[in-house]
Design a protein around this motif. Structure first.
Motif: not given
Ligand SMILES: CC(C)(COP(=O)(O)OP(=O)(O)OC[C@H]1O[C@@H](n2cnc3c(N)ncnc32)[C@H](O)[C@@H]1OP(=O)(O)O)[C@@H](O)C(=O)NCCC(=O)NCCS
Length: 169
Positions: A17-18, A41-44, A55-60, A62-67
């Motif tokens: 979802a994020a 979310a289902e598509d992803v 790959v995701v990046a989180e800050d506190e 919360r997911v803030i980025a993905f590749a």
């Protein structure tokens, strides 16, 4: 937020979802993709196939980025080539998250046996061109009038990055 505070990791199903929300910001901004259909979310969740690293990046927390990687072509000879995309939440851009997720994705792809990553970038996407060049992508050439976005023909730049560890013996 600093780059040091960010955490990077491979995706988990709960991230769908994020990731969709971040991708939709990129779609709405009209800077990154020909896509205009917003994703859910289902598509992803369908991206997480165990073959193409995400790959995701989180800050506190919360997911803030993905590749993400996706299939380049179905032919067996191209199985080691991944299509790559990288998206950072609007409010988190220009703080190193894009670099972090893309660098981590390249490493994950090397471990997964990929020998090349490719992508296509709009010519005026300065941020993306800068980021990918700095991580070893080469600008191969330009596809003219490759598609229409909001009724306007757009050229795209083809980029590639070899993963030497999986090419040289
Ligand atoms: C492109 C994108 C992923 C970059 O992520 P980011 O987290 O903002 O970038 P970073 O902070 O990691 O910066 C990486 C490099 O790009 C440069 N950069 C980032 N945004 C820039 C901009 N708008 N203009 C010029 N350079 C920029 C940074 O200065 C940095 O370079 P440096 O290391 O030489 O200083 C982000 O802007 C984004 O999500 N854009 C919308 C979606 C998109 O275009 N995706 C790419 C197409 S697949």
């Amino acid at each position: 937020m600093t780059e040091q505070a960010m955490q990077v990791r491979l995706d988990a199903p709960a991230d769908a979802a994020a990731i969709a929300e971040i991708y939709n910001q990129g779609i709405e901004d009209r800077v990154a993709t020909f896509e205009t259909r917003l994703r859910n979310a289902e598509d992803v969740a369908a991206w997480f196939d165990g073959v193409h690293p995400v790959v995701v990046a989180e800050d506190e927390g919360r997911v803030i980025a993905f590749a993400a990687t996706s299939s380049y072509r179905p032919r067996a000879c191209y199985k080691g080539i991944g299509e790559v995309s990288v998206y950072v939440a609007r409010k988190a851009r220009r703080r190193g998250a894009g670099r972090l997720v893309l660098q981590t994705l390249i490493t994950a792809c090397e471990e997964a046996g990929y020998w090349k990553l490719v992508s296509r970038v709009f010519l005026d996407n300065t941020a993306s061109r800068h980021l990918i060049r700095s991580l070893g992508f080469r600008e191969v050439g330009v596809y003219e009038k490759h598609g229409q976005l909001d009724g306007v023909w757009r050229d795209v730049l083809i980029v590639e990055r070899l993963i030497q560890g999986n090419i040289e013996p």
